[in-house]
Design a protein around this motif. Structure first.
Motif, short mmCIF file in Angstrom:
data_model
loop_
_atom_site.label_atom_id
_atom_site.label_comp_id
_atom_site.label_asym_id
_atom_site.label_seq_id
_atom_site.Cartn_x
_atom_site.Cartn_y
_atom_site.Cartn_z
N LEU A 132 0.83 -1.20 0.00
CA LEU A 132 0.00 0.00 0.00
C LEU A 132 0.87 1.25 0.00
O LEU A 132 0.62 2.21 -0.76
CB LEU A 132 -0.91 -0.02 1.23
CG LEU A 132 -1.95 1.08 1.35
CD1 LEU A 132 -2.89 1.06 0.15
CD2 LEU A 132 -2.74 0.93 2.64
N ASP A 133 1.91 1.26 0.83
CA ASP A 133 2.83 2.41 0.86
C ASP A 133 3.55 2.56 -0.48
O ASP A 133 3.72 3.68 -0.99
CB ASP A 133 3.85 2.24 1.98
CG ASP A 133 3.20 2.36 3.35
OD1 ASP A 133 2.13 3.00 3.44
OD2 ASP A 133 3.75 1.83 4.33
N ALA A 134 3.97 1.43 -1.06
CA ALA A 134 4.68 1.49 -2.34
C ALA A 134 3.76 2.02 -3.44
O ALA A 134 4.17 2.81 -4.30
CB ALA A 134 5.20 0.10 -2.72
N ALA A 135 2.48 1.62 -3.43
CA ALA A 135 1.53 2.09 -4.44
C ALA A 135 1.30 3.59 -4.30
O ALA A 135 1.19 4.31 -5.30
CB ALA A 135 0.22 1.33 -4.31
N ARG A 136 1.21 4.08 -3.09
CA ARG A 136 1.01 5.51 -2.88
C ARG A 136 2.20 6.33 -3.37
O ARG A 136 2.04 7.47 -3.81
CB ARG A 136 0.79 5.78 -1.39
CG ARG A 136 -0.59 5.34 -0.90
CD ARG A 136 -0.70 5.50 0.60
NE ARG A 136 -2.04 5.17 1.06
CZ ARG A 136 -2.36 5.02 2.33
NH1 ARG A 136 -1.44 5.16 3.28
NH2 ARG A 136 -3.61 4.75 2.67
N GLN A 137 3.40 5.74 -3.31
CA GLN A 137 4.60 6.46 -3.73
C GLN A 137 4.93 6.23 -5.21
O GLN A 137 5.97 6.66 -5.70
CB GLN A 137 5.78 6.03 -2.87
CG GLN A 137 5.61 6.39 -1.40
CD GLN A 137 6.67 5.77 -0.52
OE1 GLN A 137 7.65 5.22 -1.03
NE2 GLN A 137 6.49 5.87 0.79
N GLY A 138 4.02 5.52 -5.93
CA GLY A 138 4.23 5.30 -7.35
C GLY A 138 5.05 4.08 -7.69
O GLY A 138 5.37 3.87 -8.86
#
Length: 471
Positions: A132-138
């Motif tokens: 989820l964190d990786a998706a938010r950061q692109g």
């Protein structure tokens, strides 16, 4: 049904409590409404409409938070969706409201009995948060990699599959997205998020109709030509290609692609990302709330466990006296002897023997109050009858030089209540002649303390001096 005021069990269809008289009409309607929503939730869960089941079960609990059947079913639905933390939270709350005969005990035990599976769930949740964190950061590639690991660890984690499908859509891998969404739809057939994502990657009905219409037009043209199709098979010269038509086709295609990438794609990406971030934010907030609730319940459970262990420790420290069969057998034997010597004279040796046996009975160990009272009554009577004979036999033994026997009889006479200066003196003297100076000094001092004006007092002082002891 249980009365909410006094806890009494309600019989039949009466509208009031037999015990406290409370009016139960409204309360029964509330319970019926809660059960109605529970039944609706159960029906939806049976056809795998898990999202609809959650809505019905939450309404049931809003009406009656103590409906443990609805709460346990809600936990099962959460568990089926891969929301293990939420499921445990519901079962812990259910156990709080109904500690005994609760199916939640079995569900919690099933999870705790498999540490490997429980650890896999924990690892899946951690990897999902990383994704989820990786998706938010692109970092779509990193997020996809983590989500694949999540699904391998926890196949029913529907939110992970939805997020993976969304990332596939974002990277243009629609078939892979469709596969994940179809699997999620098998778990929850009416999940609105799954259906919305499927709609994004499914061709519209209008496009299908246009394709069918084009085919029908071509067929109509063939029919209008009377079934004669144009062909170049009978011509000996080539037709010149219409270059302008091809140029217009290529230009139109390029313009369409440019318009799509400049206007449509950025907007669609922005909308999808905004919706994705909103959904994940809502989920993260809900997850934190559930984790906080679970932590609070775990602390409460630990507190009760500590209290339980303290009570268990206190109970284990309590020494329950065991029933002494031999003691009561001795009491019955003494009672028989007591009845048998009812007419014996004071100097009978049987009385002295009975007094000795009575002295050995410890009433403090007797649990039966009647047995204690009977024993004390016999002691009072027999000791009074045996005191003087015991003293007489003690003096005779002392005069005959049997000092151990004299000490035993004289000590018994004192215990039976024969208290005088002579008994103390000869008892002390017997102990002195047996070289038991401490015991001798004890009785000499009693003589001096209780009978200071006795004629034997000066002899007692003399003997204390002989032993090198003070008064």
């Amino acid at each position: 049904m249980i009365c909410p005021r006094c806890g009494n069990k309600i019989r039949g269809a009466i509208t009031y409590c037999d015990s406290c008289g409370a009016e139960l009409t409204v309360y029964k309607k509330i319970m019926q409404s809660s059960n109605l929503y529970y039944n609706r939730g159960l029906s939806r869960a049976n056809v795998r409409d898990l999202s609809g089941a959650i809505q019905m079960l939450k309404k049931s609990l809003e009406i009656n938070k103590r409906n443990t059947m609805a709460r346990n079913l809600l936990g099962l639905v959460y568990f089926e969706l891969g929301e293990t933390v939420a499921a445990l939270g519901e079962w812990v709350v259910s156990k709080h409201f109904q500690p005994e005969n609760n199916r939640a005990d079995y569900y919690i035990e099933q999870i705790q009995s498999s540490p490997a599976k429980f650890d896999a769930v924990n690892q899946a949740i951690k990897k999902y948060n990383i994704a989820l964190d990786a998706a938010r950061q692109g970092g779509d590639d990193m997020a996809i990699l983590q989500l694949k690991k999540v699904i391998s660890l926890h196949p029913n984690f529907i939110r992970a599959r939805q997020l993976l499908a969304l990332l596939y859509i974002h990277t243009g891998q629609k078939e892979r997205a469709r596969k994940q969404l179809n699997y999620a739809a098998q778990i929850d057939v009416a999940n609105t998020t799954t259906l919305r994502y499927l709609k994004e990657i499914t061709p519209t009905a209008q496009g299908q109709k246009e394709s069918e219409s084009a085919g029908e037009n071509e067929l109509a043209i063939d029919e209008m030509k009377g079934g004669v199709r144009l062909s170049t098979a009978g011509n000996y010269s080539e037709d010149k290609p219409n270059v302008m038509a091809w140029v217009m086709l290529v230009v139109g295609t390029l313009v369409g692609i440019l318009v799509t990438f400049i206007l449509i794609v950025p907007t669609a990406r922005k909308n999808i990302r905004a919706e994705f971030e909103k959904d994940q934010l809502d989920y993260s907030s809900e997850l934190r709330i559930k984790e906080a609730t679970l932590t609070s319940l775990e602390k409460e459970a630990q507190l009760w466990k500590t209290k339980y262990e303290e009570v268990q420790r206190e109970l284990s420290e309590i020494v329950v006296p065991e029933y002494d069969r031999q003691m009561y057998d001795d009491l019955f034997s003494v009672l028989q002897e007591y009845i048998a010597i009812e007419g014996e004279n004071e100097n009978s040796s049987r009385i002295l023997d009975l007094a000795g046996r009575l002295a050995e009975l410890d009433t403090a160990r007797m649990e039966n109050e009647d047995a204690k009272a009977l024993t004390e009554k016999m002691k009072t009577e027999i000791f009074a009858r045996a005191a003087s004979p015991a003293y007489t036999k003690g003096r005779e033994a002392h005069d005959n030089g049997a000092y151990a026997e004299a000490a035993a009889y004289l000590k018994a006479a004192c215990d039976y209540g024969f208290i005088n200066d002579s008994c103390y003196y000869y008892l002390g003297k017997s102990y002195q002649l047996m070289d038991a100076n401490e015991q001798a000094a004890e009785y000499y001092r009693k003589l001096l303390a209780e009978f200071p004006s006795s004629s034997l007092a000066r002899y007692a002082r003399t003997r204390l001096g002989e032993m090198g002891m003070e008064e």
